[in-house]
Design a protein around this motif. Structure first.
Motif, PDB file in Angstrom:
ATOM      1  N   ALA A 138     -86.957  13.245 -61.249  1.00 57.42           N
ATOM      2  CA  ALA A 138     -85.579  12.847 -61.505  1.00 57.42           C
ATOM      3  C   ALA A 138     -85.064  11.991 -60.359  1.00 57.42           C
ATOM      4  CB  ALA A 138     -84.696  14.085 -61.672  1.00 57.42           C
ATOM      5  N   VAL A 139     -83.908  11.369 -60.565  1.00 55.16           N
ATOM      6  CA  VAL A 139     -83.236  10.622 -59.497  1.00 55.16           C
ATOM      7  C   VAL A 139     -81.843  11.197 -59.311  1.00 55.16           C
ATOM      8  CG1 VAL A 139     -84.539   8.479 -59.727  1.00 55.16           C
ATOM      9  CG2 VAL A 139     -82.495   8.832 -61.125  1.00 55.16           C
ATOM     10  N   ALA A 140     -81.358  11.131 -58.079  1.00 58.53           N
ATOM     11  CA  ALA A 140     -80.025  11.646 -57.752  1.00 58.53           C
ATOM     12  C   ALA A 140     -79.460  10.837 -56.604  1.00 58.53           C
ATOM     13  CB  ALA A 140     -80.096  13.128 -57.381  1.00 58.53           C
ATOM     14  N   GLY A 141     -78.132  10.794 -56.524  1.00 60.15           N
ATOM     15  CA  GLY A 141     -77.517  10.091 -55.412  1.00 60.15           C
ATOM     16  C   GLY A 141     -76.022  10.304 -55.384  1.00 60.15           C
ATOM     17  N   GLU A 142     -75.453  10.090 -54.198  1.00 62.20           N
ATOM     18  CA  GLU A 142     -74.006  10.217 -54.001  1.00 62.20           C
ATOM     19  C   GLU A 142     -73.416   8.871 -53.615  1.00 62.20           C
ATOM     20  OE1 GLU A 142     -72.596  13.713 -51.723  1.00 62.20           O
ATOM     21  OE2 GLU A 142     -74.689  14.354 -51.707  1.00 62.20           O
ATOM     22  N   THR A 182     -77.339   8.342 -42.957  1.00 62.08           N
ATOM     23  CA  THR A 182     -78.793   8.426 -43.013  1.00 62.08           C
ATOM     24  C   THR A 182     -79.187   9.661 -43.819  1.00 62.08           C
ATOM     25  OG1 THR A 182     -79.011   9.833 -41.053  1.00 62.08           O
ATOM     26  CG2 THR A 182     -78.913   7.443 -40.676  1.00 62.08           C
ATOM     27  N   VAL A 183     -80.481   9.906 -43.915  1.00 65.02           N
ATOM     28  CA  VAL A 183     -80.932  11.132 -44.581  1.00 65.02           C
ATOM     29  C   VAL A 183     -80.424  12.362 -43.842  1.00 65.02           C
ATOM     30  CG1 VAL A 183     -82.957  10.048 -45.617  1.00 65.02           C
ATOM     31  CG2 VAL A 183     -83.160  11.099 -43.359  1.00 65.02           C
ATOM     32  N   ASP A 184     -80.256  12.256 -42.520  1.00 65.87           N
ATOM     33  CA  ASP A 184     -79.699  13.381 -41.759  1.00 65.87           C
ATOM     34  C   ASP A 184     -78.272  13.682 -42.201  1.00 65.87           C
ATOM     35  OD1 ASP A 184     -81.993  13.687 -40.169  1.00 65.87           O
ATOM     36  OD2 ASP A 184     -81.290  12.209 -38.717  1.00 65.87           O
ATOM     37  N   THR A 185     -77.503  12.641 -42.424  1.00 62.87           N
ATOM     38  CA  THR A 185     -76.106  12.785 -42.805  1.00 62.87           C
ATOM     39  C   THR A 185     -75.940  13.635 -44.052  1.00 62.87           C
ATOM     40  OG1 THR A 185     -75.742  10.553 -41.946  1.00 62.87           O
ATOM     41  CG2 THR A 185     -74.008  11.493 -43.320  1.00 62.87           C
ATOM     42  N   TYR A 186     -76.815  13.437 -45.008  1.00 65.17           N
ATOM     43  CA  TYR A 186     -76.696  14.097 -46.308  1.00 65.17           C
ATOM     44  C   TYR A 186     -77.719  15.217 -46.497  1.00 65.17           C
ATOM     45  CZ  TYR A 186     -73.317  10.639 -47.891  1.00 65.17           C
ATOM     46  OH  TYR A 186     -72.188   9.871 -48.031  1.00 65.17           O
ATOM     47  N   ASN A 192     -84.835  24.490 -57.653  1.00 67.42           N
ATOM     48  CA  ASN A 192     -86.239  24.880 -57.463  1.00 67.42           C
ATOM     49  C   ASN A 192     -87.143  23.662 -57.624  1.00 67.42           C
ATOM     50  OD1 ASN A 192     -88.201  26.829 -56.846  1.00 67.42           O
ATOM     51  ND2 ASN A 192     -88.769  27.028 -59.001  1.00 67.42           N
ATOM     52  N   ALA A 193     -86.834  22.651 -56.842  1.00 74.43           N
ATOM     53  CA  ALA A 193     -87.538  21.376 -56.936  1.00 74.43           C
ATOM     54  C   ALA A 193     -87.758  20.817 -55.539  1.00 74.43           C
ATOM     55  CB  ALA A 193     -86.732  20.381 -57.777  1.00 74.43           C
ATOM     56  N   ILE A 194     -88.724  19.943 -55.431  1.00 68.73           N
ATOM     57  CA  ILE A 194     -88.927  19.199 -54.190  1.00 68.73           C
ATOM     58  C   ILE A 194     -87.976  18.010 -54.192  1.00 68.73           C
ATOM     59  CG2 ILE A 194     -90.548  17.752 -52.906  1.00 68.73           C
ATOM     60  CD1 ILE A 194     -92.793  19.548 -54.019  1.00 68.73           C
ATOM     61  N   VAL A 195     -87.253  17.844 -53.111  1.00 68.29           N
ATOM     62  CA  VAL A 195     -86.339  16.707 -52.980  1.00 68.29           C
ATOM     63  C   VAL A 195     -86.934  15.718 -51.990  1.00 68.29           C
ATOM     64  CG1 VAL A 195     -84.066  15.929 -52.233  1.00 68.29           C
ATOM     65  CG2 VAL A 195     -84.287  18.020 -53.585  1.00 68.29           C
ATOM     66  N   ALA A 196     -87.139  14.487 -52.443  1.00 67.54           N
ATOM     67  CA  ALA A 196     -87.583  13.402 -51.578  1.00 67.54           C
ATOM     68  C   ALA A 196     -86.358  12.567 -51.233  1.00 67.54           C
ATOM     69  CB  ALA A 196     -88.641  12.550 -52.280  1.00 67.54           C
ATOM     70  N   SER A 197     -85.807  12.795 -50.045  1.00 69.33           N
ATOM     71  CA  SER A 197     -84.585  12.115 -49.623  1.00 69.33           C
ATOM     72  C   SER A 197     -84.958  10.795 -48.961  1.00 69.33           C
ATOM     73  CB  SER A 197     -83.788  12.996 -48.655  1.00 69.33           C
ATOM     74  OG  SER A 197     -82.572  12.382 -48.299  1.00 69.33           O
ATOM     75  N   TYR A 219     -83.838  11.433 -54.062  1.00 68.48           N
ATOM     76  CA  TYR A 219     -82.411  11.489 -53.733  1.00 68.48           C
ATOM     77  C   TYR A 219     -82.035  10.330 -52.808  1.00 68.48           C
ATOM     78  CZ  TYR A 219     -78.115  12.977 -51.457  1.00 68.48           C
ATOM     79  OH  TYR A 219     -76.841  13.003 -50.941  1.00 68.48           O
ATOM     80  N   TYR A 220     -80.911   9.678 -53.117  1.00 70.53           N
ATOM     81  CA  TYR A 220     -80.420   8.536 -52.338  1.00 70.53           C
ATOM     82  C   TYR A 220     -79.063   8.875 -51.722  1.00 70.53           C
ATOM     83  CZ  TYR A 220     -83.986   6.326 -55.212  1.00 70.53           C
ATOM     84  OH  TYR A 220     -85.173   6.017 -55.850  1.00 70.53           O
ATOM     85  N   HIS A 221     -78.983   8.797 -50.407  1.00 69.92           N
ATOM     86  CA  HIS A 221     -77.737   9.158 -49.719  1.00 69.92           C
ATOM     87  C   HIS A 221     -76.679   8.078 -49.870  1.00 69.92           C
ATOM     88  CE1 HIS A 221     -78.078   6.345 -46.298  1.00 69.92           C
ATOM     89  NE2 HIS A 221     -79.347   6.666 -46.199  1.00 69.92           N
ATOM     90  N   GLY A 222     -75.438   8.448 -49.574  1.00 66.89           N
ATOM     91  CA  GLY A 222     -74.316   7.532 -49.640  1.00 66.89           C
ATOM     92  C   GLY A 222     -74.066   6.852 -48.304  1.00 66.89           C
ATOM     93  N   GLY A 223     -72.873   6.251 -48.196  1.00 67.33           N
ATOM     94  CA  GLY A 223     -72.502   5.554 -46.975  1.00 67.33           C
ATOM     95  C   GLY A 223     -72.224   4.085 -47.186  1.00 67.33           C
TER      96      GLY A 223
END
Length: 398
Positions: A234-238, A173-177, A189-194, A163-167
């Motif tokens: 998978a990949v994800a981001g905002e 930062t990862v804290d923000t999201y 039901n997955a592990i998220v690597a932020s 997962y990739y945060h926005g901004g």
């Protein structure tokens, strides 16, 4: 199920008139002409756009003529109003340091929850998602990657979401999201690597993109160390992170690296045309405005020519064939809505199974606001279902 988050990416405001290294007009000229307005979009004005100046003492919620509060659903407006009460200023009136440290929508969400008699910390703890900090190597040294694991996941390796945060590649930062990452871990039901990555202006484009791909390759190689299944990543981001996620999938395809199982792209930055229907309709929207995007461009790009990069022009300059299935989420009160929809259409035209969902009455950054905004919960549930189906190998309708 409720929780809170910190999201400096919501600190957008209105055009200040301050000169930019790369102006919105110059940014827009690098792309192809705007696509026709969507069938469900409001009529666009024909008159030339005039960017209003703003008072340096105005808060985000006080800036005139945005129209956001009239168009926003009641729960969305409550969060934005609270953000204004806390004194957040339009982002383009701020220095980078000020933008990174001023009151955030996370503060607004927490304040709203407290007004309702709820304990934000208890709500987050009730999610039962554990977290562990690790690092991955990049050209700039090492960067943080925070691992979120649902505590009730059971035995066996779990699928992984990088997962990739926005901004805007500048703030947050990862804290923000954290709310978004925790929600995806719980609901999919997955592990998220932020992933944390190098920010501009200290590290100009394409440093963040380089780090994003390095983090993805690290996750493939090290998933077993944190209970993940390297065959299902998978990949994800905002926002800016959605752009990073899409680019990671493209780089994996082109570099003969294992492709992601799925792409979750939430209001992604997908083009450099600032004259799309949604940019015109939402030029003064809050929390994200055309002026705020110009501020991000100024801080991120090393030179005007960088705006011509295919990495920033996914809708006009990139071959999208052969990419993994995708979920694209947009919102109606957002300059980026048109390019997000266009990206979904281009993916479908390229034969990529793609689910597209737009949410009316909410604004940019709504995805992580589930404790306070009902459409956030709906969007998270839909995204998680798409991810679960992709991890299970179920075909996604085109």
């Amino acid at each position: 199920m409720t929780y809170v988050f910190r999201s400096s990416a919501l600190l957008a405001g209105f055009m200040s008139g301050t000169a930019l290294l790369v102006t919105p007009a110059a940014f827009a000229q690098t792309a192809a002409p705007s696509a026709p307005a969507a069938a469900n979009a409001d009529p666009m004005p024909d008159a030339p756009v005039v960017e209003p100046a703003f008072s340096t003492v105005a808060t985000v919620a006080e800036t005139p003529d945005s129209g956001t509060m009239k168009r926003a659903d009641k729960d969305m407006a409550t969060v934005l109003r609270k953000l204004g009460e806390l004194g957040a200023k339009p982002i383009q009136s701020r220095s980078v340091e000020q933008a990174r440290t001023q009151p955030t929508p996370a503060d607004a969400v927490m304040a709203v929850l407290k007004d309702e008699g709820k304990d934000p910390a208890a709500l987050m703890a009730a999610m039962k998602v554990s977290k562990k900090d690790m690092t991955y190597p990049t050209a700039g040294g090492t960067q943080l990657v925070r691992i979120y694991t649902p505590e009730s996941a059971g035995s066996g390796p779990l699928p992984v979401i990088v997962y990739y945060h926005g901004g805007g590649w500048v703030i947050a930062t990862v804290d923000t999201y954290e709310a978004s990452a925790m929600a995806l871990a719980k609901k999919a039901n997955a592990i998220v690597a932020s992933v944390e990555y190098r920010h501009a202006p200290e590290n100009k484009f394409p440093a963040a993109h380089e780090d994003a791909f390095a983090a993805y390759k690290w996750a493939l190689a090290n998933a077993g160390q944190f209970g993940g299944d390297p065959a299902r990543v998978a990949v994800a981001g905002e926002s800016a992170g959605g752009n990073l996620a899409a680019n990671v999938a493209i780089m994996a395809r082109d570099g003969n690296v294992q492709k992601p199982t799925h792409m979750l792209l939430v209001y992604p930055v997908a083009g450099t045309d600032m004259n799309t229907p949604s940019y015109i309709q939402n030029q003064n929207a809050m929390p994200l405005s055309k002026g705020a995007m110009g501020w991000f461009v100024d801080k991120t790009l090393a030179k005007p020519g960088d705006a011509k990069s295919p990495m920033l022009n996914l809708t006009t300059m990139v071959d999208l064939k052969g990419l993994p299935s995708a979920t694209v989420i947009t919102d109606s009160i957002d300059p980026l809505m048109s390019e997000g929809k266009m990206l979904a259409e281009k993916l479908k035209a390229a034969g990529v199974p793609t689910a597209y969902r737009n949410y009316e009455g909410v604004t940019h950054e709504f995805f992580g606001m589930a404790p306070a905004v009902s459409d956030s919960e709906k969007a998270q549930d839909a995204a998680a279902q798409d991810l679960r189906e992709a991890f299970a190998g179920k075909p996604q309708a085109k």
